[in-house]
Enzyme design. Structure first.
Site, short mmCIF file in Angstrom:
data_model
loop_
_atom_site.label_atom_id
_atom_site.label_comp_id
_atom_site.label_asym_id
_atom_site.label_seq_id
_atom_site.Cartn_x
_atom_site.Cartn_y
_atom_site.Cartn_z
N ASP A 78 0.85 -1.20 0.00
CA ASP A 78 0.00 0.00 0.00
C ASP A 78 0.87 1.24 0.00
O ASP A 78 1.94 1.28 0.63
CB ASP A 78 -0.90 -0.01 1.24
N LYS A 115 -6.81 9.43 10.39
CA LYS A 115 -6.30 8.87 9.13
C LYS A 115 -7.16 9.23 7.93
O LYS A 115 -6.66 9.71 6.90
CB LYS A 115 -6.18 7.35 9.25
N ASP A 172 -4.27 2.77 -5.19
CA ASP A 172 -2.85 2.93 -4.84
C ASP A 172 -2.30 1.75 -4.05
O ASP A 172 -1.20 1.82 -3.52
CB ASP A 172 -2.65 4.22 -4.04
#
Length: 1097
Positions: A824, A893, A1052
């Site tokens: 990641d 986050k 991603d």
């Protein structure tokens, strides 16, 4: 003289034998002259009037089939069979130049015409009008003699009444018959019409036969009038759509009219007529638009090609010739499809010289009953999937319309004989995929080679057109109307005490959504009870929402790829937006090859189900679920909705009543959310269980920014932790020397622990907890349950099982692993901003610069926010004191990750609020104040850590504001050559007239022509970063394919086998450096200046 030139023959093929040219030309001219007949009588010529019903009236000069008005010849002129006129001398020279073939064919034509007229009892004779002038047959005054006197009916003119339209259609359809009527019935007595006077005596036998013919003609005229009324109604709707279609939407492209609603509506109507076998109506409809210059400008070559393909399959060379002339009159150029239709027609024509070289095919027309069966199936399937709470009329109508469109496209491919050709090419393609282990030939190139080898037959691209949104919705509402009106059930079906009567299965109601009244279709409780009590619990899905059981068709263009039969768009878009289609049409094929190849690489990854883990999840799902493990509980576990009687509520204060109302609303909302989550999990687990023994594939497409997505919406690897956990690669590879270590590191990453530790530190931690890992694998539900505390519990458990199997194998390096290992990105949005701005501090925090310990930007932001909180708590701020001990990486986050993608402070507050509610110990009365405080601190922290990011965002935002203010939409091109345009326009509401009970109109929001300046401005920075992120992913996919890796991405997050993680990491970093080594911002600036400022001085 209007003569068919030899170049007309070139439309079909150039024959190599010169002496047969005269034969071929004579044959074509004979076919060309089938509709125009020469009649010479006393040096006066009469031309047979056109049978085109629309636009013809006997009061105007008749139009020929080419849309031109035939001129009345002057003295000394003759009308040639080509439709032109010649002078006195020219006609003699033309007649002398005729070959013996032309003379023979002309004589045969006159003989056939004479025999036909004798058989029908018709004669074409000049008729004198009341003024003594000669008139054409079918356009003269009609004189009918009766006992009451003589009635004179002058030439019929256009009338506003339906009755007059019927007479007009009768005169148009039976012109030859009516022309001979005055001669045949000059002295025939007929009975007066009822109500017009006293009845006459019984008619003579001759009169009875004449009256029967007249009644038959009247019935045909009435049928024709009804058809005309339907066509005029459609034309009225088309005129409305033409008014609503704003040309500003596609003002940047001269060919953009092809994509307008009017053109697509015309095309839909033509295709529907052809599909039902009503060829004449389709032909008349096209001619009616061609004859009007204002409508002719809206036509394109594809609309003419529809009729050319029809006439080609019928072998009508004459009609093909007419279509070429119509195309020339419209100022269009024939394309490859036009010439293919002409060649196919010559091959199907038994009298054609080239029939020996083209195979003859028979066209099997589907009857209208097949269409009705198809519609009934679609309605029945939608009825079975209708939830008890009902569905929005707009959503239900759109779903029904899209299903009909998909089935229509599939059946049309069968009509066009495309399925057989596609089957042959696809079988050979899959054989090559199975045998070829080399990666120097791309799937797209393989397909192109096979398609070139099977070049004969229909084109696989076809001329598919997606129906306009309004057409889909209107069709869907019509089907909903049929269901509401005609689907009924006995009222005593479940309770015999009720009186038996038929009641509707569905009923229409209104509800409010966001303060707007919305039409709803809700099932009757009897139907709901019947479905719940039914023994059959099978879920039914459309094929295009399921994973494919065979490799996808490779994308070879923007219009062809993915599914074999179901039409699929390469680029998704907002309903009503079509600018991206225009840009893709303008692109050269070579510019899109890299994008197409990356989509093919993602779609060619084969998958299978992790059966042991799936069985565990299903067992928990059937046993009341688990919210902690993200397995939704059933509705029986939902909170009870509070019930209060009026007597108790009378004693409550206003504040207590408001509190009770909030409790009821919250309880209902919770029940609704639990039901939705439960059904979503049911769909996913049902599909996974259905695929448990299969190997399957996920075809991919992209959105307008270039971000890729699997086409199946319900079950794919972009889903939740549950769906990702049950998916593994179908192809297994040995772990190799470092594969087991990568499995252990991946396990620690899934737990969310050791984010600030190095890879060696994470591996050491994994080795220290091997007992917990093996216990989780052996006793997932009755052991220590260590895996349940991870951030991604189900993926953690799957990884524990894989590690246990590997370490217990004789040689872990040779253990065949199907498990995907993830790599990641560290907040990719911030990585791209840091690379664009060459921000060293920001690049360090997102791991763009080598460090001994991996940097975690989320933990860094949480640490800085905590410092701000301590400072404010010392100053006595209450909310800062309440937040002590609750600020963690998980809380901030999502907000940090989405700030670079355009999240606002309001959206960030909602994200933090949701995280705080998940903390059991946090006081719920402070949630709103705490989220408001934290979002302010998060934004301040990011501004200090990433200085260059805000400057680039401001430049992109200001550029988009100026572009949208000037009346344009923001466009750019990615480094891979993919054109991108933002589809943000102000939506306009269009009323769709429907017949659903108690509802006359349906509001349908469409994309308008006016740009949405706010969205264009705010969305440009995140969309631009998304396009860069997708470009990096596509480059990585292409180079991984060259290296022989199995590669899958979740935006991603890149997936591959454990043995190839090191190779994928190397490719990923190399391509990121190569991408940002280019002057991306400078190239973007040059593009914007050239695009939007080239006209400024």
């Amino acid at each position: 003289m209007h003569k068919i030139p030899h170049s007309y023959v070139d439309y079909f093929i150039i024959f190599s034998l010169p002496f047969l040219f005269a034969v071929l030309e004579a044959r074509i001219q004979q076919l060309q002259s089938d509709v125009i007949v020469d009649v010479q009588h006393e040096k006066v010529q009469f031309v047979k009037a056109s049978k085109a019903g629309i636009g013809d009236s006997s009061g105007n000069s008749p139009k020929n089939v080419f849309g031109e008005r035939p001129e009345v010849p002057k003295a000394g002129q003759t009308i040639s069979k080509g439709g032109g006129q010649t002078g006195k001398g020219e006609g003699k020279d033309a007649s002398a130049s005729k070959s013996r073939w032309m003379e023979k064919l002309s004589q045969e034509k006159k003989t056939k015409t004479k025999k036909l007229k004798q058989k029908l009892g018709l004669e074409d004779k000049p008729v004198k009008s009341s003024k003594g002038k000669l008139m054409l047959p079918g356009t003269s005054h009609k004189t009918i003699s009766t006992k009451a006197g003589i009635k004179t009916a002058s030439t019929v003119k256009k009338s506003k009444s339906l009755k007059n339209q019927e007479h007009t259609m009768a005169a148009s359809k039976h012109k030859h018959t009516m022309a001979a009527a005055p001669v045949a019935a000059a002295n025939v007595p007929i009975r007066k019409a009822k109500g017009k006077g006293k009845a006459s005596k019984e008619p003579a036998p001759e009169l009875s036969e004449a009256r029967n013919r007249a009644e038959e003609m009247e019935r045909k005229a009435e049928a024709k009038a009804r058809e005309l009324a339907e066509v005029e109604e459609l034309e009225r709707k088309l005129n409305q759509w033409a008014v609503s279609a704003r040309p500003e939407l596609v003002q940047d492209n001269s060919e953009a009219r092809v994509y307008g609603d009017v053109q697509r509506s015309v095309r839909c109507y033509l295709e529907a007529c052809v599909f039902c076998g009503d060829i004449d109506r389709a032909h008349r409809f096209l001619l009616s638009h061609h004859r009007m210059v204002s409508r002719r400008n809206l036509l394109n070559i594809g609309l003419y090609n529809i009729m050319m393909r029809v006439w080609a399959k019928k072998g009508s060379l004459n009609q093909i010739g007419r279509m070429f002339i119509l195309i020339e009159e419209a100022g269009l150029k024939p394309n490859l499809g036009s010439y293919c239709a002409a060649l196919e027609c010559m091959g199907r024509n038994p009298d054609c010289l080239f029939s020996n070289y083209v195979a003859l095919h028979k066209m099997s027309f589907y009857k209208i009953r097949i269409v009705l069966i198809m519609l009934l199936f679609v309605c029945g399937q939608s009825l079975s999937n209708l939830p008890p709470s009902g569905e929005s009329l707009h959503i239900l109508a759109k779903e029904l319309g899209n299903r009909v469109h998909n089935m229509f496209c599939i059946r049309m491919k069968g009509h066009n004989q495309m399925v057989d050709k596609l089957s042959h090419i696809y079988n050979e393609y899959t054989e090559l995929l199975a045998k070829d282990s080399k990666f120097d030939v791309l799937p797209r190139e393989r397909w192109w080679k096979l398609e070139a080898e099977h070049s004969s037959g229909p084109s696989l691209l076809g001329d598919e057109t997606h129906w306009p949104h309004m057409v889909v919705v209107e069709l869907g509402t019509y089907l909903v109307d049929l269901m509401v009106k005609h689907m009924k059930v006995n009222s005593d079906l479940l309770n015999s005490a009720y009186d038996r009567k038929l009641i509707p299965v569905l009923y229409h109601m209104y509800t409010f959504r966001s303060n707007k009244q919305v039409g709803f279709i809700k099932p009757h409780p009897i139907l709901t009870q019947m479905q719940q009590d039914a023994m059959d619990t099978t879920l039914t899905f459309d094929s295009y929402v399921m994973p494919m059981l065979c490799p996808p068709v490779p994308w070879t263009s923007a219009k062809f790829g993915a599914y074999l039969l179901t039409p699929t768009k390469m680029m998704r878009a907002v309903e009503g937006a079509n600018q991206h289609e225009i840009l893709l049409e303008k692109c050269q094929d070579a510019d899109l090859h890299a994008v197409l190849d990356s989509l093919n690489q993602l779609g060619n990854a084969a998958w299978r189900i992790n059966q042991p883990l799936l069985d565990i999840i299903i067992s928990i799902f059937n046993d009341k679920g688990s919210e902690k493990l993200d397995v939704p509980p059933p509705n029986s576990e939902a909170p009870k909705i509070p019930r209060y009687n009026q007597q108790d509520s009378a004693t409550f204060t206003s504040a207590e009543k408001a509190h009770l109302k909030r409790e009821v609303v919250n309880a209902k909302k919770k029940c609704s959310e639990m039901h939705s989550l439960r059904m979503d999990a049911l769909y996913k687990l049902s599909i996974a269980n259905h695929m448990r023994d299969e190997v399957f594939w996920f075809p991919h497409n992209m959105d307008f920014r270039g971000r890729t997505y699997p086409c199946p919406p319900y079950f794919n690897h972009l889903g939740s932790d549950v769906t990702r956990a049950v998916l593994v690669f179908a192809e297994g590879k040995p772990l190799g020397p470092g594969g087991l270590e990568w499995l252990k590191i991946h396990l620690v990453n899934l737990t969310g622990l050791k984010k600030r530790s190095s890879l060696a530190g994470r591996l050491e931690y994994a080795n220290s907890i091997m007992d917990d890992i093996l216990d989780s694998a052996d006793n997932p539900l009755i052991g220590k349950k260590w895996w349940q505390n991870a951030d991604e519990p189900w993926q953690t458990l799957a990884c524990c099982m894989e590690i246990a199997n590997a370490v217990r194998s004789p040689d872990p390096t040779h253990f065949i692993s199907h498990f995907p290992v993830h790599q990641d990105g560290s907040c990719n949005g911030l990585q791209h901003y840091a690379a664009l701005g060459r921000d060293v501090i920001g690049a360090t925090s997102v791991n763009l610069i080598p460090c001994e310990v991996p940097q975690d930007v989320y933990s860094g932001v949480a640490q800085q926010v905590e410092e701000f909180r301590v400072r404010d708590a010392e100053k006595g701020l209450k909310i800062a004191q309440v937040l002590e001990g609750f600020i963690s990486r998980k809380v901030v986050k999502q907000t940090v990750m989405t700030v670079v993608y355009g999240v606002t402070r309001y959206g960030g507050r909602l994200q933090i609020e949701k995280r705080l509610k998940e903390i059991d110990d946090f006081p719920k009365e402070y949630v709103w104040d705490a989220s408001h405080y934290l979002v302010h601190q998060v934004f301040s922290s990011l501004k200090e850590m990433f200085t260059g990011t805000r400057e680039i965002q401001d430049w992109l935002t200001e550029s988009a504001r100026l572009i949208s203010k000037s009346g344009s939409t923001v466009e750019w091109v990615t480094p891979l050559g993919l054109p991108i345009i933002q589809p943000y326009h102000r939506s306009r509401t269009q009323m769709v007239r429907v017949n659903v009970t108690y509802s006359r109109y349906l509001r349908c929001c469409l994309v308008g022509a006016q740009r949405n300046t706010v969205k264009q401005k705010n969305a440009f920075p995140p969309n631009f970063i998304h396009s860069l992120d997708s470009t990096h992913m596509m480059l990585t996919a292409l180079y991984c394919y060259s290296a022989g890796l199995t590669f899958v991405s979740v935006h991603d997050c890149f997936w591959t086998h454990a043995i190839t993680v090191d190779t994928m990491n190397k490719v990923c970093r190399e391509q990121f450096v190569a991408l940002h080594s280019q002057p991306i911002l400078q190239e973007l600036s040059n593009f914007l200046l050239k695009k939007y400022c080239s006209g400024l001085q």
